[in-house]
Motif scaffolding. Structure first.
Motif, PDB file in Angstrom:
ATOM      1  N   GLN A  88       0.860  -1.187   0.000  1.00  0.00           N
ATOM      2  CA  GLN A  88       0.000   0.000   0.000  1.00  0.00           C
ATOM      3  C   GLN A  88       0.895   1.236   0.000  1.00  0.00           C
ATOM      4  OE1 GLN A  88      -2.007  -0.846   3.711  1.00  0.00           O
ATOM      5  NE2 GLN A  88      -3.706  -1.912   2.711  1.00  0.00           N
ATOM      6  N   ALA A  89       0.552   2.218  -0.839  1.00  0.00           N
ATOM      7  CA  ALA A  89       1.387   3.408  -0.954  1.00  0.00           C
ATOM      8  C   ALA A  89       0.564   4.562  -1.525  1.00  0.00           C
ATOM      9  CB  ALA A  89       2.595   3.132  -1.844  1.00  0.00           C
ATOM     10  N   PRO A  90       1.048   5.786  -1.382  1.00  0.00           N
ATOM     11  CA  PRO A  90       0.336   6.941  -1.950  1.00  0.00           C
ATOM     12  C   PRO A  90       0.203   6.835  -3.468  1.00  0.00           C
ATOM     13  CG  PRO A  90       1.955   7.653  -0.330  1.00  0.00           C
ATOM     14  CD  PRO A  90       2.204   6.194  -0.568  1.00  0.00           C
ATOM     15  N   ASP A  91      -0.949   7.284  -3.981  1.00  0.00           N
ATOM     16  CA  ASP A  91      -1.235   7.186  -5.414  1.00  0.00           C
ATOM     17  C   ASP A  91      -0.179   7.870  -6.277  1.00  0.00           C
ATOM     18  OD1 ASP A  91      -3.522   5.723  -5.041  1.00  0.00           O
ATOM     19  OD2 ASP A  91      -4.917   7.382  -5.376  1.00  0.00           O
ATOM     20  N   ASP A  92       0.277   9.053  -5.864  1.00  0.00           N
ATOM     21  CA  ASP A  92       1.198   9.807  -6.714  1.00  0.00           C
ATOM     22  C   ASP A  92       2.528   9.080  -6.883  1.00  0.00           C
ATOM     23  OD1 ASP A  92       1.741  10.278  -3.989  1.00  0.00           O
ATOM     24  OD2 ASP A  92       2.728  12.182  -4.422  1.00  0.00           O
ATOM     25  N   LEU A  93       2.958   8.382  -5.854  1.00  0.00           N
ATOM     26  CA  LEU A  93       4.207   7.633  -5.975  1.00  0.00           C
ATOM     27  C   LEU A  93       4.027   6.377  -6.817  1.00  0.00           C
ATOM     28  CD1 LEU A  93       5.867   7.839  -2.444  1.00  0.00           C
ATOM     29  CD2 LEU A  93       6.380   9.140  -4.492  1.00  0.00           C
ATOM     30  N   ILE A  94       2.899   5.725  -6.672  1.00  0.00           N
ATOM     31  CA  ILE A  94       2.634   4.545  -7.504  1.00  0.00           C
ATOM     32  C   ILE A  94       2.658   4.946  -8.979  1.00  0.00           C
ATOM     33  CG2 ILE A  94       0.980   2.732  -8.064  1.00  0.00           C
ATOM     34  CD1 ILE A  94      -0.073   2.977  -5.173  1.00  0.00           C
ATOM     35  N   ALA A  95       2.061   6.089  -9.280  1.00  0.00           N
ATOM     36  CA  ALA A  95       1.979   6.549 -10.666  1.00  0.00           C
ATOM     37  C   ALA A  95       3.360   6.769 -11.273  1.00  0.00           C
ATOM     38  CB  ALA A  95       1.160   7.832 -10.737  1.00  0.00           C
ATOM     39  N   LYS A  96       4.343   7.140 -10.462  1.00  0.00           N
ATOM     40  CA  LYS A  96       5.700   7.365 -10.967  1.00  0.00           C
ATOM     41  C   LYS A  96       6.292   6.111 -11.611  1.00  0.00           C
ATOM     42  CE  LYS A  96       8.900   9.443  -8.784  1.00  0.00           C
ATOM     43  NZ  LYS A  96       9.871   9.906  -7.767  1.00  0.00           N
ATOM     44  N   TYR A  97       5.859   4.948 -11.161  1.00  0.00           N
ATOM     45  CA  TYR A  97       6.448   3.691 -11.630  1.00  0.00           C
ATOM     46  C   TYR A  97       5.587   2.980 -12.667  1.00  0.00           C
ATOM     47  CZ  TYR A  97       9.805   4.501  -7.965  1.00  0.00           C
ATOM     48  OH  TYR A  97      10.800   5.070  -7.193  1.00  0.00           O
ATOM     49  N   LYS A  98       4.523   3.634 -13.119  1.00  0.00           N
ATOM     50  CA  LYS A  98       3.638   2.999 -14.099  1.00  0.00           C
ATOM     51  C   LYS A  98       4.428   2.632 -15.356  1.00  0.00           C
ATOM     52  CE  LYS A  98      -0.758   3.525 -16.539  1.00  0.00           C
ATOM     53  NZ  LYS A  98      -1.220   2.206 -16.052  1.00  0.00           N
ATOM     54  N   GLY A  99       4.360   1.379 -15.727  1.00  0.00           N
ATOM     55  CA  GLY A  99       5.050   0.886 -16.913  1.00  0.00           C
ATOM     56  C   GLY A  99       6.484   0.455 -16.679  1.00  0.00           C
ATOM     57  N   ARG A 100       7.070   0.817 -15.532  1.00  0.00           N
ATOM     58  CA  ARG A 100       8.482   0.509 -15.298  1.00  0.00           C
ATOM     59  C   ARG A 100       8.755  -0.983 -15.251  1.00  0.00           C
ATOM     60  NH1 ARG A 100      12.657  -1.081 -15.212  1.00  0.00           N
ATOM     61  NH2 ARG A 100      14.631  -0.239 -14.427  1.00  0.00           N
ATOM     62  N   TYR A 101       7.783  -1.764 -14.817  1.00  0.00           N
ATOM     63  CA  TYR A 101       8.024  -3.195 -14.616  1.00  0.00           C
ATOM     64  C   TYR A 101       7.267  -4.059 -15.616  1.00  0.00           C
ATOM     65  CZ  TYR A 101      10.043  -1.246 -10.430  1.00  0.00           C
ATOM     66  OH  TYR A 101      10.811  -0.494  -9.574  1.00  0.00           O
TER      67      TYR A 101
END
Length: 528
Positions: free
Chosen positions: A210-223
């Motif tokens: 579980q983590a803040p939405d804005d930080l999750i968005a930073k990694y979208k597509g990275r993996y």
């Protein structure tokens, strides 16, 4: 050496060896990296295979089976109940690091996960911390706003303590932020000039992810290339950083779940999303470490503070839904009270983990992950930062363990362990050794070449003498036979030398029997 140093010990929960940038990771961790790259990165530092035993060893300097955490209290087997070393809390056979540092004139502060006793009689306040804010059990939702009231989930007011009382959480609570804020409060409330021992024990990045939405968005597509690709990326960076040999042989991935190329699009999207959330948790942890560092800089105390950072075990690779002790109950509970739809994964009302393949991207080149006695379960990310003692960036490959922390800090504090007696009761001596002679260049190693160290968890076994290590892991993750490795030349544990070195294996098995007797181990293999 000048005045006695402050101590800041930071423990991450289930962080992988190569998660942070200074250890080969792609996750944004500028604050941890700054400390690690100016300090001493420890590439051969070992924990227990799981969180509670490691925390017991950290705070007592001795084996967890002696200190009371021979296994997780949540899975205590009937044959272990009532046996010494299986109390489920720090027992009276040990004196704790905060107790001894407090006796030596230190202010002792804690904020974070405890997992060493779930009552007021066994909480941090009872074991030497002058101020403490603690999550008592081994895991919980990271947000206060997660499902709780009326759901059958343990009541929140039995999970957290402040000093000698149970407390509720503020509605805006997020674990890494809340733990750090409370520690900064305690540091800011100091009324004297005593040196401090501060223990910041994060519960991140332990599941639920579980983590803040804005930080999750930073990694979208990275993996989106999957865990196997990430594993190769990290291995190359570890080699480039000099943290493992260029020709190292990594252990093959061991996993029951599908490889990336056999997943459908939905399965890949959900798996990648879990890793994105995990990365966001690590970044938020790093941000909070930066808050403490900035405070110490502002007060002029950073240069006289030994900062030790470590994970409590290897990355968590379990498929929790497949573990009998958790699975049926937990999955029904999650299905009823949480929303694990793709776009909601990572939010307060979601509950996921990332599984064995992502974990082995983080533990590579080592074998397996948390709960195993192979190197992937017990060789953990760790570094020390203190300009007075460690003035130049360095990489240290001497074998050391979490049990060495207590003797080291006592040494630096000018204190001694009181064994065999402490305040009217018998206590055991630490099994660890001070790192100080090695750090000062007065000794070539932390431990003598013939030193013996053992590990056991859930019936999985390990015994090491010098660079030779024997392990026993049941099928299907292991062979069910004792295996033998030279971990100096084969840290991935890929070349079993048991048949070629029968005398050496026999010696280690004798040492294993000695360890079982000395530590009082009651063997139990958890079903998998």
């Amino acid at each position: 050496m000048g005045k006695r140093p402050n101590f800041l010990v930071i423990v991450a929960d289930d962080m992988g060896f190569s998660d942070i940038g200074a250890f080969g990771g792609e996750i944004s961790t500028p604050n941890l990296d700054a400390l690690a790259l100016k300090g001493l990165r420890l590439t051969n530092f070992h924990s227990a295979p799981a969180c509670a035993p490691t925390r017991a060893m950290l705070l007592t300097g001795t084996d967890a089976h002696i200190a009371g955490l021979g296994t997780h209290v949540e899975v205590l087997h009937p044959t272990q109940r009532g046996k010494p070393g299986y109390e489920g809390y720090l027992n009276d056979r040990v004196a704790t690091l905060p107790q001894l540092l407090r006796d030596a004139g230190y202010l002792t502060l804690m904020s974070g996960k405890w997992h060493l006793g779930d009552t007021l009689e066994t909480c941090p306040h009872a074991r030497g911390f002058e101020r403490s804010f603690a999550l008592l059990p081994g895991a919980a939702n990271h947000y206060a706003s997660s499902p709780k009231a009326g759901t059958g989930f343990p009541k929140q007011d039995t999970l957290y303590t402040e000093d000698d009382r149970f407390v509720d959480l503020p509605e805006d609570f997020y674990s890494s932020d809340g733990f750090t804020t409370k520690l900064l409060q305690y540091l800011g409330e100091r009324k004297d000039d005593r040196p401090f021992f501060a223990y910041l024990a994060f519960s991140a990045p332990h599941w639920p992810l579980q983590a803040p939405d804005d930080l999750i968005a930073k990694y979208k597509g990275r993996y989106d290339k999957g865990p196997e690709a990430l594993r190769e990326e990290r291995l190359e960076r570890l080699k480039a950083l000099g943290l493992c040999a260029k020709d190292i042989k990594a252990h093959p991935i061991v996993a029951k779940n599908k490889p990336w190329d056999e997943m459908n699009d939905e399965e890949r999207a959900r798996s990648a999303r879990a890793m994105e959330v995990y990365a966001a948790m690590v970044e938020r942890l790093d941000w909070n470490v930066g808050r403490v560092v900035e405070y110490l800089k502002a007060t002029g105390e950073l240069d006289n503070t030994l900062v030790l950072f470590m994970s409590d075990n290897g990355a968590e690779g379990a498929l929790i839904e497949a573990v009998p002790v958790f699975g049926p109950y937990l999955m029904d509970f999650i299905d009823k009270y949480y929303d694990n739809s793709l776009d909601n994964i990572g939010r307060p009302n979601s509950y996921v983990w990332y599984g064995p393949r992502w974990a082995q991207a983080a533990t590579a080149p080592s074998r397996l992950y948390k709960t195993y006695t192979s190197e992937g379960g017990i060789r953990v990310v760790a570094f020390a930062h203190w300009p007075e003692l460690l003035p130049s960036p360095a990489i240290g490959n001497a074998f050391s363990t979490v049990m060495d922390v207590m003797p080291t800090l006592l040494d630096l504090a000018g204190a001694t362990h009181p064994a065999p007696d402490y305040k009217g009761r018998k206590v055991v001596e630490p099994m660890g050794r001070s790192l100080l002679p090695w750090l000062e260049g007065k000794a070539p190693e932390v431990h003598p070449k013939d030193a013996v160290t053992g590990w056991e968890f859930f019936g999985r076994r390990g015994i090491r003498k010098g660079d030779w290590k024997a392990i026993w892991i049941p099928a299907p993750e292991g062979t069910g036979d004792w295996q033998l490795y030279d971990v100096a030349t084969d840290p991935g544990e890929t070349d079993d030398r048991a048949q070629a070195e029968p005398a050496r294996l026999a010696e280690l098995l004798t040492l294993w029997d000695d360890y079982v007797e000395k530590a009082g181990i009651v063997m139990f293999a958890i079903p998998t």
